[in-house]
Design an enzyme around this catalytic site. Structure first.
Site, PDB file in Angstrom:
ATOM      1  N   LYS A   1      -1.327  -9.360   2.862  1.00 43.18           N
ATOM      2  CA  LYS A   1      -0.561  -8.934   4.036  1.00 43.18           C
ATOM      3  C   LYS A   1      -1.401  -7.954   4.826  1.00 43.18           C
ATOM      4  CE  LYS A   1       3.142  -5.982   3.805  1.00 43.18           C
ATOM      5  NZ  LYS A   1       2.676  -4.816   4.596  1.00 43.18           N
TER       6      LYS A   1
ATOM      7  N   ASP B   1      -1.188  -6.108  -0.245  1.00 44.49           N
ATOM      8  CA  ASP B   1      -1.471  -5.466   1.046  1.00 44.49           C
ATOM      9  C   ASP B   1      -2.959  -5.184   1.212  1.00 44.49           C
ATOM     10  OD1 ASP B   1       0.475  -4.977   2.930  1.00 44.49           O
ATOM     11  OD2 ASP B   1       1.225  -3.164   1.952  1.00 44.49           O
TER      12      ASP B   1
ATOM     13  N   GLU C   1      -1.317  -5.442   8.588  1.00 47.49           N
ATOM     14  CA  GLU C   1      -0.478  -4.884   9.648  1.00 47.49           C
ATOM     15  C   GLU C   1      -1.090  -5.143  11.020  1.00 47.49           C
ATOM     16  OE1 GLU C   1       0.359  -0.728   8.999  1.00 47.49           O
ATOM     17  OE2 GLU C   1       1.096  -1.085   6.966  1.00 47.49           O
TER      18      GLU C   1
ATOM     19  N   ASP D   1       0.842  -1.208   0.000  1.00 47.99           N
ATOM     20  CA  ASP D   1       0.000   0.000   0.000  1.00 47.99           C
ATOM     21  C   ASP D   1       0.876   1.257   0.000  1.00 47.99           C
ATOM     22  OD1 ASP D   1       0.880  -0.173   2.599  1.00 47.99           O
ATOM     23  OD2 ASP D   1      -1.082   0.183   3.525  1.00 47.99           O
ATOM     24  N   SER D   2       2.206   1.056   0.042  1.00 50.64           N
ATOM     25  CA  SER D   2       3.126   2.181  -0.168  1.00 50.64           C
ATOM     26  C   SER D   2       2.864   2.815  -1.533  1.00 50.64           C
ATOM     27  CB  SER D   2       4.588   1.713  -0.071  1.00 50.64           C
ATOM     28  OG  SER D   2       4.821   0.606  -0.918  1.00 50.64           O
TER      29      SER D   2
ATOM     30  N   GLU E   1       9.274  -4.235  10.247  1.00 50.09           N
ATOM     31  CA  GLU E   1       9.698  -2.937   9.702  1.00 50.09           C
ATOM     32  C   GLU E   1      10.204  -2.020  10.814  1.00 50.09           C
ATOM     33  OE1 GLU E   1       6.889  -1.003   7.093  1.00 50.09           O
ATOM     34  OE2 GLU E   1       8.115   0.810   6.970  1.00 50.09           O
TER      35      GLU E   1
END
Ligand code: KIV
Length: 271
Positions: free
Chosen positions: A116, A86, A118, A47-48, A185
């Site tokens: 993925k 993501d 978080e 999602d960056s 991270e």
């Protein structure tokens, strides 16, 4: 006939714990995915992309539709690497059912092999719910960019005894819940090492030292295309300078009337 290529699966990645190092990069487009595919074990449609492609300040505004669109492009451009997409902020945190509904949508509409998400301990129930229902999940602990507003900025994690304990608990519970790998991270080195040595799932570091089982970087950062380079990034290329030089040469030639040259001009067919 061309030999069929078998895609790497989440199960293959899980088996690499304590084995050959896992290599990963992000990609958001078909053409970059095609290059990354030849060298990496998995490609993350991160999602960056909100910050890298769309100029957003954080990943918070990224939507599920944006992730699905780029996930499809990356699947079309690649054939060998596992593709992980993501889950964006707001698409999975409410409850396990919401996470399953949206995770299943990502797998169905992109064809990717895993998602993925978080979060630590508080996401363990959701991870277990998804994995039991056929959705392979990669975890992401430490500096979790979607939590930027509650963390008060992008801050390195794992400082002090309390920070270490929190991270160890987060990673262990996500691994025990069934995550096939965990992105770590922005974590201080001794903690990244301790976590990697103590959990069953492979750890994938980004700003988390070489102690992890694998590494990932944002492609545009390591290519030298991004305008800001964090400490943990090594620039393996200087694409920003190369693009600037090419664009400036093009503009000069168009203005001078030297491009297009005779070799770029279509001639009428001779009768
Ligand atoms: O969104 C992303 O690119 C990521 C990587 C930084 C791991 O989550």
């Amino acid at each position: 006939m061309a030999e069929a290529v078998r895609r790497i699966t989440a199960v293959d990645i899980a088996k690499r714990k304590n084995g050959e190092r896992i290599v990963a990069l992000t990609a958001y487009h078909a053409h970059t995915a095609g290059i990354v595919d030849r060298y990496c074990d998995f490609i993350l449609v991160g999602d960056s992309l909100g910050m890298v492609m769309h100029g957003l300040e954080t990943t918070v505004p990224v939507t599920l539709d944006m992730m699905i669109l780029q996930g499809r492009a990356v699947m079309r451009g690649s054939k060998r690497a596992l593709v992980v997409v993501d889950m964006p902020f707001g698409s999975y945190e409410e409850n396990p059912e919401q996470a399953f509904r949206n995770g299943a949508r990502v797998l169905k509409e992109t064809g990717a092999g895993a998602i993925k998400l978080e979060g630590g301990k508080h996401m363990a129930e959701t991870v277990a719910f998804l994995v039991r229902r056929g959705v392979p999940v990669m975890g992401h602990v430490g500096l979790t960019p979607q939590a930027v507003n509650t963390m008060g900025g992008f801050r390195v994690q794992g400082h002090g005894e309390e920070g270490q304990k929190l991270l160890e608990d987060d990673a262990r519970t996500i691994a025990d819940a069934g995550a096939f790998a965990i992105v770590m991270e922005g974590i201080v080195e001794p903690v990244a090492r301790a976590v990697t040595q103590s959990i069953a799932a492979p750890t994938i570091g980004i700003g988390a030292s070489p102690a992890c089982d694998g590494q990932i970087l944002v492609l545009e950062d390591m290519l030298g295309l991004s305008d800001w380079t964090p400490k943990f990034v090594k620039k393996f290329g200087a694409l920003r300078d190369q693009i600037e030089a090419a664009v400036s040469a093009y503009a000069d030639e168009v203005r001078a009337g030297t491009f297009p040259g005779p070799e770029h001009v279509y001639e009428p067919k001779k009768r």
